[in-house]
Structures are given as structure tokens and as C-alpha cells.
Design an enzyme around this catalytic site. Structure first.
Site, PDB file in Angstrom:
ATOM      1  N   HIS A  59       0.870  -1.184   0.000  1.00  0.00           N
ATOM      2  CA  HIS A  59       0.000   0.000   0.000  1.00  0.00           C
ATOM      3  C   HIS A  59       0.902   1.228   0.000  1.00  0.00           C
ATOM      4  O   HIS A  59       1.611   1.470   0.987  1.00  0.00           O
ATOM      5  CB  HIS A  59      -0.901  -0.009   1.237  1.00  0.00           C
ATOM      6  CG  HIS A  59      -1.825  -1.193   1.274  1.00  0.00           C
ATOM      7  ND1 HIS A  59      -3.074  -1.171   0.699  1.00  0.00           N
ATOM      8  CD2 HIS A  59      -1.671  -2.437   1.778  1.00  0.00           C
ATOM      9  CE1 HIS A  59      -3.660  -2.346   0.868  1.00  0.00           C
ATOM     10  NE2 HIS A  59      -2.827  -3.145   1.524  1.00  0.00           N
ATOM     11  N   LEU A  60       0.881   1.979  -1.086  1.00  0.00           N
ATOM     12  CA  LEU A  60       1.763   3.149  -1.197  1.00  0.00           C
ATOM     13  C   LEU A  60       1.042   4.447  -0.830  1.00  0.00           C
ATOM     14  O   LEU A  60       1.676   5.498  -0.721  1.00  0.00           O
ATOM     15  CB  LEU A  60       2.365   3.231  -2.604  1.00  0.00           C
ATOM     16  CG  LEU A  60       3.277   2.049  -2.982  1.00  0.00           C
ATOM     17  CD1 LEU A  60       3.744   2.163  -4.429  1.00  0.00           C
ATOM     18  CD2 LEU A  60       4.471   1.931  -2.046  1.00  0.00           C
ATOM     19  N   ASN A  91      -6.487   0.644  -2.904  1.00  0.00           N
ATOM     20  CA  ASN A  91      -7.318   1.335  -1.901  1.00  0.00           C
ATOM     21  C   ASN A  91      -6.711   2.662  -1.463  1.00  0.00           C
ATOM     22  O   ASN A  91      -6.519   2.940  -0.285  1.00  0.00           O
ATOM     23  CB  ASN A  91      -7.609   0.426  -0.692  1.00  0.00           C
ATOM     24  CG  ASN A  91      -6.365   0.007   0.056  1.00  0.00           C
ATOM     25  OD1 ASN A  91      -5.268   0.008  -0.492  1.00  0.00           O
ATOM     26  ND2 ASN A  91      -6.521  -0.344   1.321  1.00  0.00           N
ATOM     27  N   HIS A 229      -2.698 -12.715   1.581  1.00  0.00           N
ATOM     28  CA  HIS A 229      -2.424 -12.843   3.028  1.00  0.00           C
ATOM     29  C   HIS A 229      -3.265 -13.907   3.755  1.00  0.00           C
ATOM     30  O   HIS A 229      -4.136 -13.589   4.549  1.00  0.00           O
ATOM     31  CB  HIS A 229      -2.533 -11.506   3.740  1.00  0.00           C
ATOM     32  CG  HIS A 229      -3.708 -10.632   3.361  1.00  0.00           C
ATOM     33  ND1 HIS A 229      -4.969 -11.107   3.157  1.00  0.00           N
ATOM     34  CD2 HIS A 229      -3.789  -9.302   3.169  1.00  0.00           C
ATOM     35  CE1 HIS A 229      -5.776 -10.106   2.857  1.00  0.00           C
ATOM     36  NE2 HIS A 229      -5.078  -9.006   2.846  1.00  0.00           N
ATOM     37  N   ASP A 302       2.127  -7.113   2.501  1.00  0.00           N
ATOM     38  CA  ASP A 302       0.960  -6.293   2.887  1.00  0.00           C
ATOM     39  C   ASP A 302       1.423  -5.062   3.662  1.00  0.00           C
ATOM     40  O   ASP A 302       0.825  -4.683   4.677  1.00  0.00           O
ATOM     41  CB  ASP A 302      -0.068  -7.108   3.684  1.00  0.00           C
ATOM     42  CG  ASP A 302      -1.396  -6.349   3.845  1.00  0.00           C
ATOM     43  OD1 ASP A 302      -1.590  -5.330   3.165  1.00  0.00           O
ATOM     44  OD2 ASP A 302      -2.226  -6.796   4.656  1.00  0.00           O
TER      45      ASP A 302
HETATM   46  O1  DOR Z   1      -4.389  -4.766   7.574  1.00  0.00           O
HETATM   47  C1  DOR Z   1      -4.678  -4.372   6.461  1.00  0.00           C
HETATM   48  N1  DOR Z   1      -4.418  -3.115   6.067  1.00  0.00           N
HETATM   49  N2  DOR Z   1      -5.315  -5.211   5.639  1.00  0.00           N
HETATM   50  C2  DOR Z   1      -5.809  -4.792   4.470  1.00  0.00           C
HETATM   51  O2  DOR Z   1      -6.373  -5.591   3.785  1.00  0.00           O
HETATM   52  C3  DOR Z   1      -5.716  -3.380   4.058  1.00  0.00           C
HETATM   53  C4  DOR Z   1      -4.580  -2.718   4.718  1.00  0.00           C
HETATM   54  C5  DOR Z   1      -4.607  -1.224   4.613  1.00  0.00           C
HETATM   55  O3  DOR Z   1      -4.842  -0.690   3.520  1.00  0.00           O
HETATM   56  O4  DOR Z   1      -4.322  -0.556   5.611  1.00  0.00           O
HETATM   57 ZN    ZN Z   2      -5.852  -7.236   2.317  1.00  0.00          ZN
END
Ligand code: DOR
Ligand code: ZN
Length: 424
Positions: A59-60, A91, A229, A302
Site C-alpha cells: 500500500h503506497l 485502496n 495474506h 501487505d
Molecule cells: O491490515 C490491512 N491493512 N489489511 C488490508 O487488507 C488493508 C490494509 C490497509 O490498507 O491498511
Molecule cells: Zn488485504
């Protein structure tokens, strides 16, 4: 200068069945079979020379949450962890669910990323699970996979249609497996510790039931679905059985799901709050067994940065997620290769290079002659302690602060250029 003569390292290139001490050459950013006269000499004695590591789950946070991470800071963290390629989750704010937004991420990554960045596209508009995103157009614009990560499409008719359309454009699906009714308001694994702490539980069944659905969809459509995951032992068993029948299903293991348990939330530290949640020692053992026997073929972090102010909140209010890029190689090496001895070094490298590259059809993950010189030099035995204050990430939400590890990347090379090097 991007011509290199890397001397006397243990080259491990699983895609080409190589594991031997030798020199590696780079000329003009490509793997070569001889040294250029002006090549920079790098002494790799005692080091592993691996293809640049690939993390297909990061997640960037750009656009929209740049106080947590940017493409620049996230890829700097990737480089410091030995990763030369990362795959961004959609997201963001707004989410990557249109061609315009996807193109923006890819352009921004070209401008500010220090490693190669690929992007996924969302399965559904706003990741809301109601309306299918413009899959065909995003595929044409360069999305390399589809996922609603952080969310999970519940509507079976819609999901079946998504798989059909993904198959038509040849894009694999990566799924965050979470049944919504069973996990409404959930904070942590449903079990002894959620009972003791009085927190709403996230039952393993909520993951397993979606893994089972995905297996059935992958089988019916004969189209690859990758389960992100994996946190539960039963999920591993389901994937094992399906793969033995040739179903195109794959599964991924994250560092925290092989090292940390739900009990670790007992002090209320939200750095241990993640989705799917930390589970039990039995789950950890089953996931490790799944890695050992080839049921789970891909390792990914993740990497999920969050602000300190958010993570300081009580467990029921803090967001899910933890940093991963800078510690993941060390966690996997220390746990799977050194301590448990269930993976050879070569298998570990395969799960961080050629296996993810094959799933997403990336032209990366091998040291073949003429290929792009993305290379990670690893000291397999270096003892070190992780200090989150040294992190290149903009966030600090790691459960591994102060952990002692054996092994880490010491130099990261992208297109023949050293983009990160461990300070001596
Ligand atoms: O723990 C998580 N954080 N699981 C996810 O699926 C999304 C991620 C996030 O974007 O923070
Ligand atoms: Zn996830």
C-alpha cells in the site's frame, strides 16, 4: 555508470536453476556475460546475489493519504528491504478504479518511484462491491491484476461476472478473502484472546469460506485467483487440496502471519492489529507447513502504513495494518531458513522473485542474460536489530521494532544502478 562486475558472490537464480559461487556482469543496465572495461567492481564475497526481490502486495497510499506514505517514501522503504519491484494496491483516496486514476499512479511512480512500480486496478467501483470497475479499459492501460484489497466482493453473481471478464482480458485476480457478515465490527481473531479482551472476533471461517468460493470460481472458469495474506490453517488445507486437482488457485503468506499470534494484542498495542488478524500458533504452524510443501508459493508483505496518531488509539478504533517492506526479507530468512530450516535459500528467493513474477506475468525475477539488471545483494547471516526510527517509510507502525534478525539485503540495484546500500 550502470556497468557492474559483481565478484565472487553466491548467485541464486531459481528460474534458471542456478545456485553457485560466481561473478555477475552488468553492461548498460542489462545482465551480460562479460565485464565492461569501465565496470564498477563490487566485492560480493560471502553475499548472495539474487534477482531483485518482488513484493506483489504493498500500500503506497498515494494519492490521498500522503501523510502515511508516498510512492517516493514507500519505494525507498522497498529499496531498503531489498525489493526492486512492488505492486500497488488500489485502496488509495480516491481508489484506483478508473483508467485516469490508474494512469496517474503509473505516471507518478515513473516520476518519483525509486523501484519499479506496477499497479492493480479495483474489481469494483470505489471497492464497494456493487458495480464492476472498467476492467477491460484498465487492463489496456496497464493494470497487471485486479483486486479490491482491504475489501472483498460479497455478491456471488457479481464476483462470477468479474472472473469471467478478467479471464477475457487475461488478468489474474488477487482477492482479500473476508466474508462480511461474519466479520462486521471485528477487531481481532475470534478465540480465547478476543473473549478475554472483550473484543469482537474475526472468525477464521470468514476467510475460509471465501477461499473455498474462490477455489470453486477458479475451477469453474479455469482462471487464476490468488488468495492474499492467508491467515488460517484451514485455508491452507483447502488450497492444498484444490492445487492437487490442478485448480489455478494460489496463496500468499505474509511475515506477520508466520511469526505473531493473537495473544500479542493483550497489551492493547494497535501495531499488532491487522486484517486478516493475527491468529493462533496452530495457524502459524499450518501456514509454515503450507510454505514448506509448496501449497503457498508467494511471500508478500501487505505493507500498510498508518499514522502514529491513528495507531495510538484504542484497539477498537485504530486502523488495520502494519509496515512490512523493510523487515519482510529478514523475517522470512530468520524464521523459515535459519530457525525452522523448512526452506532452502533458493526456494525462499523463488517465492520472492520468479513465483510472483509468473503469477502476474512480469518480465522480472531472473538473472537471465540480456534481462534488466535488477539485483539484490543479501548478507544471509548478518545479525541486526530493527529500529523503526531508521525507517524510510513515513509511518512507524511496525510490530517488529527492536526485533533481532539474521540476514538482510545490503545493496539494491535497479536497472544496473545502486539505489540503496546498507551504511557500513
Ligand atoms: O491490515 C490491512 N491493512 N489489511 C488490508 O487488507 C488493508 C490494509 C490497509 O490498507 O491498511
Ligand atoms: Zn488485504
Amino acid at each position: 555508470m550502470n556497468s557492474l562486475h559483481i565478484k565472487n558472490g553466491r548467485a541464486i537464480d531459481p528460474a534458471n536453476n542456478v545456485d553457485e559461487v560466481r561473478d555477475l556482469f552488468v553492461i548498460n543496465g542489462k545482465i551480460a556475460d562479460h565485464a565492461a572495461p569501465n565496470a564498477e567492481i563490487i566485492d560480493a564475497t560471502g553475499l548472495v546475489i539474487a534477482p531483485g526481490l518482488i513484493d506483489i502486495h504493498v500500500h503506497l497510499r498515494e494519492p490521498g493519504q500522503t501523510h502515511k506514505e508516498t510512492i517516493a517514501s514507500g519505494t525507498a522503504a522497498a529499496a531498503a528491504g531489498g525489493f526492486t519491484t512492488v505492486v500497488a494496491m488500489p485502496n488509495t483516496t480516491p481508489p484506483t478504479d478508473t483508467v485516469e486514476r490508474l494512469t496517474w499512479v503509473l505516471e507518478q511512480a515513473k516520476k518519483t518511484g525509486v523501484v519499479h512500480v506496477y499497479s492493480t486496478g479495483a474489481l469494483t467501483t470505489s471497492l464497494a462491491g456493487k458495480e464492476i470497475a472498467p476492467i477491460e479499459a484498465m487492463a489496456a492501460a496497464g493494470a497487471i491484476a485486479l483486486t479490491d484489497d482491504g475489501h472483498c466482493v460479497q455478491d456471488l453473481k457479481l464476483m462470477r461476472e468479474v472472473v469471467l471478464r478478467a479471464k477475457k482480458v487475461g488478468l489474474p485476480i488477487m482477492d482479500h478473502c473476508q466474508e462480511a457478515c461474519l466479520t462486521a465490527g471485528s477487531i481481532m481473531h475470534e478465540g480465547e484472546w478476543s473473549d478475554r479482551l472483550g473484543l469482537t472476533g474475526w472468525p477464521s471461517l470468514a476467510e475460509e469460506i471465501i477461499v473455498a468460493r474462490n477455489i470453486m470460481l477458479a475451477e469453474e472458469m479455469n482462471h487464476p485467483i490468488h488468495c492474499q495474506h492467508i491467515s488460517s490453517g484451514t485455508s491452507v488445507r483447502l488450497i492444498r487440496e484444490a492445487r492437487s486437482r490442478g485448480v489455478p488457485i494460489t496463496g500468499e503468506a505474509s511475515p506477520h502471519h508466520i511469526t505473531l499470534t493473537d495473544e500479542m494484542l493483550k497489551e492493547g498495542d494497535a501495531n499488532f492489529k491487522v486484517n486478516p488478524p493475527l491468529r493462533t500458533q496452530e495457524d502459524i504452524d499450518a501456514i509454515i507447513e503450507g510454505i514448506a510443501d509448496g501449497t503457498l508459493t508467494i511471500l508478500a508483505s501487505d505493507h500498510a502504513p498508518h499514522a502514529l496518531s491513528e495507531k495510538k488509539q484504542p484497539l477498537d478504533q485504530a486502523p488495520f495494518g502494519m509496515l512490512g517492506l523493510e523487515t519482510e526479507l529478514a523475517v522470512f530468512l530468520t524464521t523459515l531458513v535459519h530457525q525452522k530450516k523448512i526452506l532452502s535459500f533458493s526456494k525462499l528467493i523463488a517465492m520472492l522473485t520468479i513465483n510472483p513474477a509468473q503469477l502476474l506475468r512480469l518480465n522480472a525475477g531472473r538473472l537471465t542474460l540480456g534481462s534488466t539488471a535488477d539485483i539484490t545483494l543479501i548478507d544471509p547471516n548478518l545479525h541486526w536489530t530493527y529500529d523503526r526510527e531508521t525507517s524510510a517509510s513515513l509511518s512507524r507502525n511496525t510490530p517488529y521494532h527492536g526485533y533481532q534478525f539474521q540476514g538482510r539485503a545490503v545493496r539494491t540495484i535497479v536497472d544496473g544502478h545502486t539505489i540503496w546500500k546498507l551504511k557500513e
